[in-house]
Write a protein that holds these residues in place. Structure first.
Motif, mmCIF file in Angstrom:
data_model
loop_
_atom_site.group_PDB
_atom_site.id
_atom_site.type_symbol
_atom_site.label_atom_id
_atom_site.label_comp_id
_atom_site.label_asym_id
_atom_site.label_seq_id
_atom_site.Cartn_x
_atom_site.Cartn_y
_atom_site.Cartn_z
ATOM 1 N N ASP A 91 0.822 -1.209 0.000
ATOM 2 C CA ASP A 91 0.000 0.000 0.000
ATOM 3 C C ASP A 91 0.858 1.261 0.000
ATOM 4 N N ARG A 92 1.959 1.221 0.720
ATOM 5 C CA ARG A 92 2.793 2.420 0.838
ATOM 6 C C ARG A 92 3.674 2.642 -0.392
ATOM 7 N N TYR A 93 4.269 1.553 -0.908
ATOM 8 C CA TYR A 93 5.299 1.703 -1.928
ATOM 9 C C TYR A 93 4.976 1.047 -3.268
ATOM 10 N N GLY A 94 3.947 0.205 -3.310
ATOM 11 C CA GLY A 94 3.573 -0.438 -4.553
ATOM 12 C C GLY A 94 4.345 -1.727 -4.806
ATOM 13 N N PRO A 95 3.869 -2.564 -5.747
ATOM 14 C CA PRO A 95 4.512 -3.856 -6.036
ATOM 15 C C PRO A 95 5.953 -3.740 -6.531
ATOM 16 N N ARG A 96 6.260 -2.711 -7.333
ATOM 17 C CA ARG A 96 7.587 -2.619 -7.934
ATOM 18 C C ARG A 96 8.679 -2.522 -6.872
ATOM 19 N N LEU A 97 8.563 -1.552 -5.961
ATOM 20 C CA LEU A 97 9.591 -1.378 -4.942
ATOM 21 C C LEU A 97 9.546 -2.488 -3.896
ATOM 22 N N THR A 98 8.336 -2.901 -3.510
ATOM 23 C CA THR A 98 8.211 -3.924 -2.468
ATOM 24 C C THR A 98 8.844 -5.234 -2.907
ATOM 25 N N LEU A 151 13.281 -2.397 -13.808
ATOM 26 C CA LEU A 151 13.233 -1.848 -15.164
ATOM 27 C C LEU A 151 11.825 -1.849 -15.764
ATOM 28 N N LEU A 152 11.029 -2.891 -15.495
ATOM 29 C CA LEU A 152 9.792 -3.096 -16.246
ATOM 30 C C LEU A 152 8.496 -2.918 -15.468
ATOM 31 N N VAL A 153 8.512 -3.187 -14.170
ATOM 32 C CA VAL A 153 7.254 -3.168 -13.418
ATOM 33 C C VAL A 153 6.750 -1.750 -13.235
ATOM 34 N N ARG A 154 5.460 -1.551 -13.472
ATOM 35 C CA ARG A 154 4.771 -0.291 -13.220
ATOM 36 C C ARG A 154 3.531 -0.589 -12.385
ATOM 37 N N ASP A 155 3.320 0.184 -11.343
ATOM 38 C CA ASP A 155 2.262 -0.120 -10.383
ATOM 39 C C ASP A 155 0.855 0.175 -10.890
ATOM 40 N N THR A 156 0.721 1.089 -11.846
ATOM 41 C CA THR A 156 -0.604 1.463 -12.348
ATOM 42 C C THR A 156 -0.631 1.406 -13.862
#
Length: 418
Positions: free
Chosen positions: A81-88, A194-199
């Motif tokens: 919730d705080r940082y999104g899938p990419r960073l987590t 490099l590739l993941v975007r949360d939205t």
């Protein structure tokens, strides 16, 4: 979990292509997670020979992954919730690299346990990250089918932990294999950043700070008060943990000790079980989509028939390797219906509680893995080394547990939802 007013249906080719691009790194991380939690079935014999690991210790080594994984589920929910899938997922996968190196260099049971625990911590966000991306990128009515496909593709990691792992261990040794896996984990981290975007494209980003830790914990308590979630947790504690207790750990020693199979022979039979596990999630996802409102019935059917399969494995499986392989295939197919638990949990709570419900089911699943694999090790350890009776009582234990969970869910779910 932060919710959005609308969810794109991915009806356009551009939307689908973009979703697959951001999902691929998460799928690689999830596949590695599936590999690490399943590899002990093939590593059990080398570890017994090289480090004189007992059945009880094997259970602890494998369970260390699941224990750390389960402990991380609430923090992972907050981090998503705080940082999104990419960073987590990207940051936690760095811990996976460290854990794999610790495991590869371990000279004792304690070292193996520490390595497995750190790997479990590092892999703890992969599945939830994939589900969060699916919830944000895919229309709600397609969530069950999409999550089924996600799990099915991730099981390529389980597939790799069968015959391919057996062949690599025979030719290069298990330590060298894990050095290679450390490099693959580094590659997964790079792809993530490099590739993941949360939205989705064209969709405004929301405040990534989300809730405070206290607010998130209060939200978790509200989900834990939901009776339907508790019933689903009971099923989750046994359904997927049961097949991974077999496929992820004790299936290898069972096939080696009862049928006197070598590493590649064991890998081939476990490969058959894995095929069932791969076919199950998309099948159940499509059935739940076709038979809207029948998710609970599908769960009950799969769990109770899975219980019968375990009992048949206990009493009929030792008759011949063909019978055992067929029952393992059926068990893998039925047990992979556990993906329905996530779809049902989404239906059981309010929209703003979906993330917490998914995390709760995942917590129950991996707590079950830690407990069931440990108990199975204690059961097998009570008998002489390699004795068929130890495995027979293990399958009886798993069958009874599945039966009780399925029966409680069957009667509990018929009452008005709490």
């Amino acid at each position: 979990m932060t919710q959005h007013p609308t969810t794109p249906s991915l009806s356009s080719s551009h939307g689908l292509k973009a979703f697959l691009t951001v999902l691929i790194p998460i799928l690689l991380a999830f596949s590695l997670s599936q590999f690490f939690r399943s590899a002990q079935a093939l590593l059990a014999e080398p570890l017994r020979v090289e480090l004189t690991v007992s059945p009880e210790q094997l259970g602890l080594i494998s369970g260390s992954f699941h224990f750390a994984f389960a402990l991380m589920q609430i923090p992972v929910g907050v981090m998503l919730d705080r940082y999104g899938p990419r960073l987590t997922n990207g940051c936690l996968m760095l811990a996976t690299v460290v854990g794999v190196l610790i495991f590869a260099n371990a000279q004792s049971v304690v070292g193996l346990m520490i390595g497995q625990a750190v790997i479990g911590l590092g892999c703890s966000a992969a599945f939830m990250s994939a589900l969060v991306l699916a919830a944000r990128w895919v229309a709600p009515e397609k969530f069950a089918a999409t999550s089924g496909l996600i799990v099915s593709f991730s099981l390529l990691g389980v597939l790799a932990s069968a015959t391919p792992l057996a062949a690599l261990v025979e030719t290069h040794g298990w330590r060298m294999v894990y050095y290679g896996l450390a490099g693959l984990s580094v590659f997964a981290v790079i792809l993530d950043f490099l590739l993941v975007r949360d939205t989705p494209p064209g969709r405004a980003k929301t405040d990534q700070k989300g809730e405070t830790v206290v607010e998130a914990l209060r939200g978790m308590v509200s989900v834990w008060k939901n009776r339907q979630v508790w019933l689903l947790c009971g099923v989750a504690f046994f359904s997927y943990p049961t097949i991974l207790t077999v496929r992820g750990l004790w299936g290898g020693p069972y096939l080696h000790d009862v049928f006197d199979l070598g590493p590649v022979g064991v890998g081939n039979i476990l490969l058959i079980m894995t095929i069932g596990m791969i076919l199950g999630p998309p099948t159940y996802g499509q059935l739940s989509r076709k038979w809207a409102g029948k998710t609970h019935g599908l769960i009950v059917f799969a769990v109770l028939v899975g219980a019968v399969t375990c009992l048949l494995q206990a009493f009929v499986g030792p008759v011949g390797i063909g019978v055992a392989a067929l029952l393992l295939l059926l068990h893998g197919f039925l047990g992979s219906s556990a993906t329905l638990n996530y779809a049902a949990s989404r239906e059981a709570v309010a929209e703003h509680q979906i993330g917490r419900a998914l995390t709760t089911i995942n917590l129950a699943t991996f707590a079950g893995l830690f407990v069931l694999q440990g108990i199975a090790g204690l059961i097998i350890g009570r008998f002489d080394a390699g004795a068929p009776d130890g495995y027979r009582w293990m399958f009886i234990f798993l069958g009874i547990g599945l039966g009780l969970a399925g029966t409680c869910f069957w009667f509990g779910a018929r009452r008005k939802k709490g």
